[in-house]
Design a protein around this motif. Structure first.
Motif, mmCIF file in Angstrom:
data_model
loop_
_atom_site.group_PDB
_atom_site.id
_atom_site.type_symbol
_atom_site.label_atom_id
_atom_site.label_comp_id
_atom_site.label_asym_id
_atom_site.label_seq_id
_atom_site.Cartn_x
_atom_site.Cartn_y
_atom_site.Cartn_z
ATOM 1 N N SER A 230 0.831 -1.213 0.000
ATOM 2 C CA SER A 230 0.000 0.000 0.000
ATOM 3 C C SER A 230 0.867 1.266 0.000
ATOM 4 O O SER A 230 0.470 2.293 -0.547
ATOM 5 C CB SER A 230 -0.930 0.009 1.215
ATOM 6 O OG SER A 230 -0.127 -0.113 2.393
ATOM 7 N N LYS A 234 1.954 3.063 -3.862
ATOM 8 C CA LYS A 234 1.033 4.208 -3.821
ATOM 9 C C LYS A 234 1.368 5.227 -4.902
ATOM 10 O O LYS A 234 2.533 5.599 -5.093
ATOM 11 C CB LYS A 234 1.094 4.877 -2.443
ATOM 12 C CG LYS A 234 0.063 5.971 -2.293
ATOM 13 C CD LYS A 234 0.107 6.574 -0.913
ATOM 14 C CE LYS A 234 -0.859 7.759 -0.881
ATOM 15 N NZ LYS A 234 -0.781 8.438 0.417
ATOM 16 N N GLU A 242 3.281 7.342 6.304
ATOM 17 C CA GLU A 242 3.775 6.449 5.235
ATOM 18 C C GLU A 242 5.258 6.698 4.960
ATOM 19 O O GLU A 242 6.033 5.780 4.705
ATOM 20 C CB GLU A 242 2.957 6.666 3.951
ATOM 21 C CG GLU A 242 1.545 6.130 4.053
ATOM 22 C CD GLU A 242 0.646 6.654 2.932
ATOM 23 O OE1 GLU A 242 -0.378 6.008 2.668
ATOM 24 O OE2 GLU A 242 0.968 7.708 2.327
#
Ligand SMILES: [Fe+2]
Ligand SMILES: [Fe+2]
Length: 381
Positions: A230, A234, A242
């Protein structure tokens, strides 16, 4: 005297009666005795038989005992020579010693004296022979050991070569494993290695630093394997959380490398490849002089390839534009010496280096595929 049937004696004596007595007595002891009466005949006999000892009279017709000594010693150095002379000719005997005779006896002599002289001569011959055998054995031994050392060293270098190849292919396999997650464009690691090598040569890195840089470049982002899809896949910018996660790939890389046998300095380069000259990098925010030259080179090469080959955001730059960007960040993010070195190489040359690395990578993959297919065919046959 120890009688031995293998002892060959030559007697060169012009006094016929004396010669015959000597021949008879010495033969009686089990020796093979050849009697001749002049020097010429003595040389002919020596050409036919390997004499252990030659008993030579100094005063002989045709050729003197001294000349005979000289020729015998020259041609048959293993034959031990004893000369016999009268007391009045003692200076001839000494001359004969100079020409290769081992011993002399003076006339008149007893048979026991002759036997003792022959025995001494045989002992000398034995020493000569064993010394020669020893030398020969030593030479054989040295030559055998030299061959062994050569063989061992070539086996060792073959083993080291194969070990290096195995290690290299293991590292390449790790780089490929990372690519299967589509993190970077195919061949990214190999191109970064190629750029690092060129920059390393220009910045005159030593051989160990070069080897470390090469290994580090090949697996610099291997820790991204542990970053969740993820985040890794991305599209668009990462949020703060993140980013923290993504930055942990350096730590993951070091953990994966823990069990690997790598060149000294490889780990440190990987650990520092996201550090910035201005201290704004991660994970340790190191400032300029704390960052290894290998890590500075890797940072530039990594960014250069990322900018010129990135596919996911369709944001690929031209080589010219990527170099402009590196120049813009020189002195803050990147080491100016590394950027300067990069700009000294013509852009087309960088393109060629990048292409060559991509092609080599594709060829290696083809080879691996063929190898795997043939192994599979052999197993299922
Ligand atoms: Fe990285
Ligand atoms: Fe990278």
């Amino acid at each position: 005297m120890t009688a031995s049937p293998t002892i060959n004696l030559l007697i060169a004596e012009d006094e016929e009666h004396l010669g015959l007595v000597l021949q008879k007595e010495l033969s009686r002891l089990g020796n093979h005795v050849v009697l001749v009466h002049d020097g010429q005949a003595a040389l002919e006999a020596a050409g036919e038989t390997d004499f252990d000892v030659a008993l030579i009279d100094i005063m002989m017709p045709k050729m003197t005992g001294i000349d005979l000594c000289h020729f015998l010693h020259e041609s048959y150095p293993d034959t031990v020579i004893i000369v016999e002379s009268a007391m009045t000719e003692i200076h001839y005997a000494i001359e004969a010693l100079r020409h290769g005779a081992f011993d002399y006896i003076t006339k008149p002599y007893t048979l026991a004296e002759v036997q003792a002289a022959v025995e001494r001569a045989l002992h000398h011959r034995l020493l000569l022979t064993s010394s020669k055998q020893y030398d020969r054995r030593l030479e054989e031994l040295v030559s055998a050991r030299t061959d062994e050392v050569h063989e061992a060293s070539s086996t060792l270098s073959a083993a080291l070569k194969s070990l290096a190849l195995t290690k290299q292919s293991t590292l390449s396999a790790l780089a490929v494993a990372l690519e299967t997650r589509d993190v970077d464009s195919p061949g990214h690691s190999e191109r970064v290695v190629a750029y690092c090598k060129r920059l390393g040569i220009m910045l005159e890195l030593g051989s160990v630093d070069m080897a470390a840089l090469e290994q580090a470049a090949l697996i610099h982002d291997i820790g991204k394997i542990a970053v969740p899809d993820s985040i890794l896949m991305k599209k668009g910018p990462l949020n703060e959380q993140e980013l923290v996660h993504m930055r942990r790939h350096v730590d993951f890389s070091l953990r994966i490398m823990r069990g690997m046998d790598l060149v000294d300095g490889t780990r440190e380069i990987v650990a520092q490849h996201h550090e910035r000259l201005d201290g704004g990098g991660y994970p340790k925010a190191l400032s300029a002089d704390k960052i290894l030259i290998g890590a500075r080179i890797l940072a530039v090469a990594d960014a250069f390839d990322a900018m010129t080959s990135e596919r996911r955001y369709d944001s690929t730059r031209t080589f010219e534009s990527a170099i402009d960007e590196l120049r813009r960040c020189s002195g803050t993010q990147f080491d100016p010496r590394v950027v300067d070195a990069l700009t000294r190489v013509p852009v087309d040359r960088w393109r060629e280096i990048g292409h060559a690395a991509t092609k080599m990578r594709a060829a290696a993959q083809d080879r691996d595929r063929i190898k795997a297919a043939s192994l599979h065919a052999a197993e299922t046959h």
